[in-house]
Design a protein around this motif. Structure first.
Motif, PDB file in Angstrom:
ATOM      1  N   ASP A   1      43.931  18.070  56.015  1.00 35.92           N
ATOM      2  CA  ASP A   1      42.868  17.321  56.694  1.00 35.92           C
ATOM      3  C   ASP A   1      41.694  18.210  57.083  1.00 35.92           C
ATOM      4  O   ASP A   1      40.624  17.697  57.435  1.00 35.92           O
ATOM      5  N   GLU A   2      41.862  19.517  57.058  1.00 32.71           N
ATOM      6  CA  GLU A   2      40.791  20.431  57.453  1.00 32.71           C
ATOM      7  C   GLU A   2      39.811  20.731  56.318  1.00 32.71           C
ATOM      8  O   GLU A   2      38.832  21.440  56.526  1.00 32.71           O
ATOM      9  N   LEU A   3      40.059  20.205  55.114  1.00 32.73           N
ATOM     10  CA  LEU A   3      39.160  20.450  53.986  1.00 32.73           C
ATOM     11  C   LEU A   3      37.837  19.713  54.222  1.00 32.73           C
ATOM     12  O   LEU A   3      37.823  18.536  54.605  1.00 32.73           O
ATOM     13  N   GLU A   4      36.742  20.407  54.010  1.00 34.75           N
ATOM     14  CA  GLU A   4      35.407  19.836  54.192  1.00 34.75           C
ATOM     15  C   GLU A   4      34.465  20.445  53.160  1.00 34.75           C
ATOM     16  O   GLU A   4      34.480  21.657  52.926  1.00 34.75           O
ATOM     17  N   CYS A   5      33.660  19.595  52.541  1.00 35.28           N
ATOM     18  CA  CYS A   5      32.741  20.060  51.502  1.00 35.28           C
ATOM     19  C   CYS A   5      31.423  19.305  51.665  1.00 35.28           C
ATOM     20  O   CYS A   5      31.416  18.076  51.776  1.00 35.28           O
ATOM     21  N   VAL A   6      30.316  20.021  51.699  1.00 33.44           N
ATOM     22  CA  VAL A   6      28.986  19.425  51.876  1.00 33.44           C
ATOM     23  C   VAL A   6      28.226  19.563  50.566  1.00 33.44           C
ATOM     24  O   VAL A   6      28.046  20.674  50.058  1.00 33.44           O
ATOM     25  N   MET A   7      27.771  18.433  50.019  1.00 30.25           N
ATOM     26  CA  MET A   7      27.032  18.395  48.761  1.00 30.25           C
ATOM     27  C   MET A   7      25.611  17.906  49.033  1.00 30.25           C
ATOM     28  O   MET A   7      25.422  16.913  49.734  1.00 30.25           O
ATOM     29  N   ILE A   8      24.621  18.613  48.495  1.00 38.42           N
ATOM     30  CA  ILE A   8      23.218  18.211  48.604  1.00 38.42           C
ATOM     31  C   ILE A   8      22.799  17.605  47.274  1.00 38.42           C
ATOM     32  O   ILE A   8      22.902  18.257  46.225  1.00 38.42           O
ATOM     33  N   ILE A   9      22.338  16.353  47.312  1.00 42.03           N
ATOM     34  CA  ILE A   9      21.951  15.620  46.110  1.00 42.03           C
ATOM     35  C   ILE A   9      20.465  15.305  46.204  1.00 42.03           C
ATOM     36  O   ILE A   9      20.017  14.664  47.165  1.00 42.03           O
ATOM     37  N   ARG A  10      19.720  15.742  45.219  1.00 40.56           N
ATOM     38  CA  ARG A  10      18.283  15.437  45.159  1.00 40.56           C
ATOM     39  C   ARG A  10      18.110  14.240  44.229  1.00 40.56           C
ATOM     40  O   ARG A  10      18.440  14.304  43.043  1.00 40.56           O
ATOM     41  N   VAL A  11      17.589  13.128  44.794  1.00 39.79           N
ATOM     42  CA  VAL A  11      17.561  11.848  44.090  1.00 39.79           C
ATOM     43  C   VAL A  11      16.114  11.411  43.874  1.00 39.79           C
ATOM     44  O   VAL A  11      15.265  11.568  44.767  1.00 39.79           O
ATOM     45  N   ASN A  12      15.829  10.859  42.676  1.00 44.55           N
ATOM     46  CA  ASN A  12      14.546  10.228  42.412  1.00 44.55           C
ATOM     47  C   ASN A  12      14.505   8.833  43.021  1.00 44.55           C
ATOM     48  O   ASN A  12      15.530   8.281  43.446  1.00 44.55           O
ATOM     49  N   ARG A  13      13.352   8.242  43.021  1.00 45.42           N
ATOM     50  CA  ARG A  13      13.177   6.930  43.633  1.00 45.42           C
ATOM     51  C   ARG A  13      13.956   5.848  42.879  1.00 45.42           C
ATOM     52  O   ARG A  13      14.435   4.884  43.473  1.00 45.42           O
ATOM     53  N   ASP A  14      14.113   6.040  41.556  1.00 47.41           N
ATOM     54  CA  ASP A  14      14.834   5.044  40.748  1.00 47.41           C
ATOM     55  C   ASP A  14      16.347   5.236  40.804  1.00 47.41           C
ATOM     56  O   ASP A  14      17.089   4.503  40.159  1.00 47.41           O
ATOM     57  N   GLY A  15      16.860   6.234  41.531  1.00 44.59           N
ATOM     58  CA  GLY A  15      18.290   6.466  41.650  1.00 44.59           C
ATOM     59  C   GLY A  15      18.843   7.541  40.743  1.00 44.59           C
ATOM     60  O   GLY A  15      20.021   7.883  40.834  1.00 44.59           O
ATOM     61  N   SER A  16      18.034   8.081  39.831  1.00 42.49           N
ATOM     62  CA  SER A  16      18.506   9.166  38.963  1.00 42.49           C
ATOM     63  C   SER A  16      18.618  10.459  39.767  1.00 42.49           C
ATOM     64  O   SER A  16      17.830  10.718  40.686  1.00 42.49           O
ATOM     65  N   VAL A  17      19.604  11.280  39.422  1.00 47.92           N
ATOM     66  CA  VAL A  17      19.884  12.521  40.139  1.00 47.92           C
ATOM     67  C   VAL A  17      19.102  13.663  39.484  1.00 47.92           C
ATOM     68  O   VAL A  17      19.251  13.922  38.280  1.00 47.92           O
ATOM     69  N   ILE A  18      18.276  14.345  40.276  1.00 42.87           N
ATOM     70  CA  ILE A  18      17.539  15.510  39.766  1.00 42.87           C
ATOM     71  C   ILE A  18      18.460  16.716  39.716  1.00 42.87           C
ATOM     72  O   ILE A  18      18.564  17.406  38.702  1.00 42.87           O
ATOM     73  N   SER A  19      19.156  16.986  40.796  1.00 48.08           N
ATOM     74  CA  SER A  19      20.077  18.116  40.859  1.00 48.08           C
ATOM     75  C   SER A  19      21.060  17.870  41.994  1.00 48.08           C
ATOM     76  O   SER A  19      20.817  17.045  42.888  1.00 48.08           O
ATOM     77  N   SER A  20      22.173  18.588  41.930  1.00 46.30           N
ATOM     78  CA  SER A  20      23.175  18.523  42.993  1.00 46.30           C
ATOM     79  C   SER A  20      23.842  19.890  43.085  1.00 46.30           C
ATOM     80  O   SER A  20      24.140  20.515  42.066  1.00 46.30           O
ATOM     81  N   TYR A  21      24.059  20.353  44.306  1.00 45.32           N
ATOM     82  CA  TYR A  21      24.697  21.656  44.505  1.00 45.32           C
ATOM     83  C   TYR A  21      25.442  21.633  45.848  1.00 45.32           C
ATOM     84  O   TYR A  21      25.214  20.757  46.689  1.00 45.32           O
ATOM     85  N   PHE A  22      26.330  22.607  45.980  1.00 46.07           N
ATOM     86  CA  PHE A  22      27.161  22.695  47.187  1.00 46.07           C
ATOM     87  C   PHE A  22      26.407  23.491  48.258  1.00 46.07           C
ATOM     88  O   PHE A  22      25.997  24.620  48.035  1.00 46.07           O
ATOM     89  N   LYS A  23      26.268  22.866  49.415  1.00 48.47           N
ATOM     90  CA  LYS A  23      25.775  23.596  50.566  1.00 48.47           C
ATOM     91  C   LYS A  23      26.921  24.312  51.279  1.00 48.47           C
ATOM     92  O   LYS A  23      26.740  25.393  51.827  1.00 48.47           O
ATOM     93  N   LYS A  24      28.106  23.690  51.229  1.00 49.84           N
ATOM     94  CA  LYS A  24      29.305  24.287  51.827  1.00 49.84           C
ATOM     95  C   LYS A  24      30.496  23.912  50.964  1.00 49.84           C
ATOM     96  O   LYS A  24      30.756  22.739  50.720  1.00 49.84           O
TER      97      LYS A  24
END
Length: 314
Positions: free
Chosen positions: A246-269
């Motif tokens: 239960d202590e597992l935690e992962c933070v993902m940063i997703i950069r999204v365009n206005r139409d919903g397409s993903v520009i990039s995604s990477y792990f912040k934590k």
């Protein structure tokens, strides 16, 4: 180098811990499906795997068809006949001499055996008692096995009940935290509106301030993040081959365009479990494309922070 060695040790640990469940056909099928999904989404592992399969297939084909292509038809040398044995005439027959033996003397008369003495009658009561005791022992052992089986089933039911209660508490805590977060944001928005709302008597026609528009924009971003989290949560699942902490935690940063397409995604934590991180990336990839921006969100693109837990998203 140290990170790769740690990942290798983790993989070996997971392999040894999951070896017992691999013998179960249902678990093995699920594990093979997960392995195939990992290979399909992980390009670094897929290329060595395909090269290994190609090399082994080439070796097998060469082993089967190589001799038929390389070897030529064998030639049979010329056969020479050599006589190595010469027949010899058999010796003359020898006349047989018949010797008459004397008849053996008759055997001496065998005395008749004496009549056997009558044995006393044997009682069968001890044997019956022994068989009754053995039958009672078998019945007792059977009852003991049934009692053990019943206790094992009860322990299994208690364990399943405990797991269900644990999952229910986890879901309740997640829901409470989300409600608390929404309540806090609504309170902050209300306070920002109360601060930035002009007095109707002193400034009747005052335009809305930048802070008020910023508050509305933050509200639109929060609503879109809630919609995005609900969308990704449909693809967020962990295999039941192991027990996730239960202590597992992962933070993902997703950069999204206005139409919903993903520009990039990477792990912040990243979490301490590499497999957990892989399933996080897989959930984001499977959820693409994401929902489009609402009308009241003016940005063309934005970065959304999503936190992954074994029990859900936030």
């Amino acid at each position: 180098m140290r990170a790769r060695l740690t990942a290798l040790i983790d993989d070996l640990h997971y392999f040894l811990s999951d070896l017992r469940t691999f013998l179960n056909p249902r678990s093995a099928a699920a594990g093979l499906g997960d392995c195939w999904d990992d290979l399909r989404h992980d390009r670094e592992q897929r290329t060595p795997f395909l090269l290994t399969v190609a090399v082994h297939a080439g070796a097998i084909l060469f082993t089967i068809f190589g001799p038929l292509i390389i070897w030529s038809e064998p030639t049979i040398p010329e056969v020479y006949t050599v006589e190595l044995y010469q027949a010899v005439e058999p010796p003359p027959e020898v006349q047989k001499v018949v010797i008459r033996e004397k008849a053996p003397p008759p055997p001496p008369p065998v005395p008749e055996p004496a009549p056997a003495a009558k044995l006393p009658a044997v009682s069968l009561s001890p044997l019956k008692q022994k068989l009754a005791l053995e039958k009672a022992e078998r019945e007792k052992e059977k009852l003991r096995q049934e009692l053990i089986k019943t206790r094992m089933e009860q322990v299994k039911l208690d364990f399943m009940k405990e797991q269900a209660e644990k999952e229910a508490r986890k879901a309740a805590n997640t829901a409470v935290s989300r409600i608390s977060d929404l309540y806090r944001r609504e309170k902050e928005y209300s306070e920002a509106q109360a601060i930035t709302t002009p007095d109707a008597q002193t400034v009747p026609d005052a335009p809305p301030s930048d802070s008020r528009s910023r508050a509305r924009e933050m509200e639109a971003i929060d609503r879109y993040k809630a919609q995005l989290v609900q969308h990704i949560d449909k693809f967020w699942k962990l295999p039941e081959l192991k027990e996730w902490s239960d202590e597992l935690e992962c933070v993902m940063i997703i950069r999204v365009n206005r139409d919903g397409s993903v520009i990039s995604s990477y792990f912040k934590k990243r979490s301490a479990d590499s497999r957990f991180n892989q399933y996080v990336q897989k959930a984001v990839d499977d959820a693409t494309p994401l929902p489009p921006f609402p009308i009241d969100l003016p940005q063309q693109n934005d970065e959304i922070h999503v936190t992954f837990y074994p029990g859900g998203l936030l």
